[in-house]
Motif scaffolding. Structure first.
Motif, mmCIF file in Angstrom:
data_model
loop_
_atom_site.group_PDB
_atom_site.id
_atom_site.type_symbol
_atom_site.label_atom_id
_atom_site.label_comp_id
_atom_site.label_asym_id
_atom_site.label_seq_id
_atom_site.Cartn_x
_atom_site.Cartn_y
_atom_site.Cartn_z
ATOM 1 N N PRO A 256 26.752 51.994 158.669
ATOM 2 C CA PRO A 256 25.805 51.867 159.707
ATOM 3 C C PRO A 256 24.689 52.767 159.473
ATOM 4 O O PRO A 256 24.592 53.504 158.976
ATOM 5 N N GLU A 257 23.450 52.414 159.935
ATOM 6 C CA GLU A 257 22.285 52.727 159.749
ATOM 7 C C GLU A 257 21.774 54.108 160.467
ATOM 8 O O GLU A 257 21.112 54.913 160.330
ATOM 9 N N LYS A 258 22.548 54.198 161.849
ATOM 10 C CA LYS A 258 22.481 55.267 162.534
ATOM 11 C C LYS A 258 23.934 55.736 163.110
ATOM 12 O O LYS A 258 25.137 55.258 162.697
ATOM 13 N N PRO A 259 24.040 57.024 163.526
ATOM 14 C CA PRO A 259 25.195 57.621 163.830
ATOM 15 C C PRO A 259 25.880 56.583 164.864
ATOM 16 O O PRO A 259 25.366 56.241 165.789
ATOM 17 N N VAL A 260 27.276 56.376 164.805
ATOM 18 C CA VAL A 260 28.097 55.544 165.413
ATOM 19 C C VAL A 260 28.789 56.245 166.486
ATOM 20 O O VAL A 260 29.284 57.410 166.576
ATOM 21 N N THR A 261 28.488 55.712 167.795
ATOM 22 C CA THR A 261 28.976 56.522 169.205
ATOM 23 C C THR A 261 29.978 55.513 169.615
ATOM 24 O O THR A 261 30.709 56.190 170.563
ATOM 25 N N GLY B 93 38.506 52.502 157.719
ATOM 26 C CA GLY B 93 39.160 52.173 159.128
ATOM 27 C C GLY B 93 38.326 52.704 160.256
ATOM 28 O O GLY B 93 37.036 52.818 159.737
ATOM 29 N N GLY B 94 38.804 53.354 161.271
ATOM 30 C CA GLY B 94 38.100 53.936 162.220
ATOM 31 C C GLY B 94 38.440 53.511 163.694
ATOM 32 O O GLY B 94 37.508 53.599 164.716
ATOM 33 N N GLY B 95 39.481 52.892 163.779
ATOM 34 C CA GLY B 95 39.822 52.053 165.130
ATOM 35 C C GLY B 95 38.772 51.020 165.586
ATOM 36 O O GLY B 95 38.503 50.138 164.800
ATOM 37 N N TYR B 96 38.168 51.166 166.543
ATOM 38 C CA TYR B 96 37.163 50.095 167.298
ATOM 39 C C TYR B 96 35.900 50.338 166.359
ATOM 40 O O TYR B 96 35.042 49.304 166.459
ATOM 41 N N ARG B 97 35.556 51.241 165.591
ATOM 42 C CA ARG B 97 34.495 51.194 164.783
ATOM 43 C C ARG B 97 34.568 50.001 163.673
ATOM 44 O O ARG B 97 33.626 49.614 163.315
ATOM 45 N N GLY B 98 35.785 49.594 163.747
ATOM 46 C CA GLY B 98 36.116 48.458 162.658
ATOM 47 C C GLY B 98 35.463 47.107 163.227
ATOM 48 O O GLY B 98 35.419 46.313 162.231
ATOM 49 N N ILE B 99 34.657 46.996 164.293
ATOM 50 C CA ILE B 99 34.058 45.912 164.632
ATOM 51 C C ILE B 99 32.879 45.776 163.827
ATOM 52 O O ILE B 99 32.352 44.615 163.699
ATOM 53 N N TYR B 100 32.280 47.187 163.265
ATOM 54 C CA TYR B 100 31.212 46.794 162.577
ATOM 55 C C TYR B 100 31.693 46.123 161.087
ATOM 56 O O TYR B 100 30.909 45.140 160.697
ATOM 57 N N PRO C 182 28.578 48.535 173.645
ATOM 58 C CA PRO C 182 28.557 49.313 172.377
ATOM 59 C C PRO C 182 29.364 48.624 171.379
ATOM 60 O O PRO C 182 28.732 48.403 170.226
ATOM 61 N N LEU C 183 30.429 48.039 171.577
ATOM 62 C CA LEU C 183 31.119 47.436 170.530
ATOM 63 C C LEU C 183 30.425 46.241 170.029
ATOM 64 O O LEU C 183 30.298 46.032 168.768
ATOM 65 N N LEU C 184 29.860 45.345 171.010
ATOM 66 C CA LEU C 184 29.031 44.032 170.655
ATOM 67 C C LEU C 184 27.809 44.490 169.786
ATOM 68 O O LEU C 184 27.303 43.922 168.667
ATOM 69 N N ASP C 185 27.137 45.385 170.270
ATOM 70 C CA ASP C 185 26.110 45.998 169.532
ATOM 71 C C ASP C 185 26.499 46.441 168.086
ATOM 72 O O ASP C 185 25.640 46.129 167.141
ATOM 73 N N LEU C 186 27.490 47.248 167.623
ATOM 74 C CA LEU C 186 28.122 47.833 166.549
ATOM 75 C C LEU C 186 28.315 46.450 165.636
ATOM 76 O O LEU C 186 28.065 46.474 164.263
ATOM 77 N N TYR C 187 28.853 45.222 166.267
ATOM 78 C CA TYR C 187 29.081 44.105 165.457
ATOM 79 C C TYR C 187 27.933 43.444 165.226
ATOM 80 O O TYR C 187 28.002 43.295 163.685
ATOM 81 N N PHE C 188 26.880 43.549 165.810
ATOM 82 C CA PHE C 188 25.776 42.816 165.314
ATOM 83 C C PHE C 188 24.897 43.667 164.306
ATOM 84 O O PHE C 188 24.048 43.273 163.558
ATOM 85 N N GLN C 189 25.127 44.953 164.405
ATOM 86 C CA GLN C 189 24.513 46.022 163.371
ATOM 87 C C GLN C 189 25.146 45.467 162.026
ATOM 88 O O GLN C 189 24.687 45.484 161.040
ATOM 89 N N THR D 185 32.435 53.000 158.082
ATOM 90 C CA THR D 185 32.295 52.768 159.414
ATOM 91 C C THR D 185 31.566 53.985 160.187
ATOM 92 O O THR D 185 31.528 54.113 161.243
ATOM 93 N N GLN D 186 31.088 54.930 159.388
ATOM 94 C CA GLN D 186 30.366 55.878 159.656
ATOM 95 C C GLN D 186 28.967 56.107 159.164
ATOM 96 O O GLN D 186 28.875 55.585 157.720
ATOM 97 N N ASP D 187 27.868 56.431 159.533
ATOM 98 C CA ASP D 187 26.698 56.454 158.990
ATOM 99 C C ASP D 187 26.556 57.347 157.590
ATOM 100 O O ASP D 187 27.427 57.935 157.477
ATOM 101 N N ARG D 188 25.935 57.251 156.751
ATOM 102 C CA ARG D 188 25.740 57.861 155.405
ATOM 103 C C ARG D 188 25.588 59.626 155.767
ATOM 104 O O ARG D 188 25.961 60.179 154.617
ATOM 105 N N ALA D 189 24.960 59.770 156.851
ATOM 106 C CA ALA D 189 24.965 61.214 156.915
ATOM 107 C C ALA D 189 26.053 61.959 157.532
ATOM 108 O O ALA D 189 26.096 63.319 157.754
ATOM 109 N N TYR D 190 26.971 61.127 158.065
ATOM 110 C CA TYR D 190 28.252 61.733 158.828
ATOM 111 C C TYR D 190 28.937 62.810 157.977
ATOM 112 O O TYR D 190 29.142 62.584 156.672
#
Length: 294
Positions: free
Chosen positions: A254-259, A10-17, A269-276, A195-200
């Motif tokens: 995600p390859e980088k920390p999710v903001t 999950g993760g709320g709007y991070r779910g767009i990823y 940023p939502l559209l960017d995360l979707y395309f990631q 929905t969080q990067d590997r280092a999170y």
């Protein structure tokens, strides 16, 4: 061919990823999973995937991200839910961007969602077998502590599944004596979408606001689950990455920390995360196909 589960954090709007990942899977005919498991926003994503509704997660999140009818302090004060359930689970679900109940109900792919039992503090693994009748199970999985009312399903008092089990690979694979739903046969392996990067690392006091609200003082087991969530989540991810090394899991993250925040209002940023999510999945299509067909 090995039985492969699909597991969606999950993760709320991070779910767009996750929406981006699943859209690419649908576009490329990758649907040979034995089961789908979703938590919170992952439960909604899972429903859209089983219903084969390409782009629905992205459309809903972008269209209503800043609509006060969906999420507002007014809604929280009025009915105890920061997300207006009538707008989310009726107006959007049935009219503005209708969920395809017919396709979902005829799909052979089973969907399981995770909620947290407020009385006992542990996970409730729920089969979503028929829509719209089982929609309250999805709502329960996505009802965040402190800002949502408890949802009652089959005599259980339920809230956000992430509190008890954020990434349910253990139950999907039959590990650690996890309590699977009746009749479920464990998968041999799983594709996991985070929905969080590997280092999170989740803060150990991540649920401090829900705890300080005193809304759950009569539920000591749930309070304990809130207090220990951060450490349990971090420990769970360590086990997850170890299983990935062993070849039991294929992890997409995600390859980088999710903001993007849980309740993000900015569309860019939502559209960017979707395309990631899309681009990472496109780059790994052959790997995903090989893993599933192993």
């Amino acid at each position: 061919m090995a039985k492969t589960a699909l597991i969606l954090e999950g993760g709320g709007y991070r779910g767009i990823y996750t929406g981006g990942v699943l859209d690419v899977l649908l576009e490329n005919g990758i649907d040979q999973f034995s089961s789908v498991w979703g938590v919170s926003a992952g439960a909604m994503n899972g429903g859209n995937y089983v219903a084969r509704q390409h782009g629905r997660t992205m459309r809903v999140m972008l269209a209503f991200r800043d609509d006060p009818r969906l999420m507002s302090i007014y809604s929280l004060v009025k009915n105890g839910n920061i997300t207006n359930p009538e707008f989310m689970y009726d107006e959007i679900q049935n009219r503005l961007d209708p969920f395809d109940n017919e396709t979902f109900n005829t799909s052979p792919l089973p969907l399981y969602v995770v909620a947290t039992d407020v009385v006992f503090g542990g996970p409730a693994y729920l089969r979503v077998a028929h829509m719209p009748e089982d929609l309250p199970k999805v709502q329960a999985s996505a009802s965040l502590p402190g800002i949502s009312q408890i949802v009652e399903v089959d005599g259980m008092r339920l809230l956000d599944g992430g509190t008890a089990d954020s990434v349910p690979f253990a139950v999907a694979l039959g590990l650690d004596d996890a309590k699977a739903p009746e009749g479920y046969e464990p998968a041999d392996q799983a594709v996991v979408v985070l929905t969080q990067d590997r280092a999170y690392k989740k803060p150990l006091d991540c649920e401090k606001l829900a705890i300080r609200s005193h809304r759950y003082d009569k539920f000591p087991y749930f309070l304990d689950a809130l207090k220990t969530r951060g450490q349990r989540y971090n420990d769970q991810r360590e086990q997850l990455f170890e299983l990935e090394k062993q070849g039991k899991l294929l992890v997409i993250a995600p390859e980088k920390p999710v903001t993007v925040s849980v309740a993000e209002k900015d569309g860019a940023p939502l559209l960017d995360l979707y395309f990631q999510g899309r681009n990472q999945t496109l780059a790994r299509l052959d790997e995903i196909r090989a893993f599933i067909s192993a």
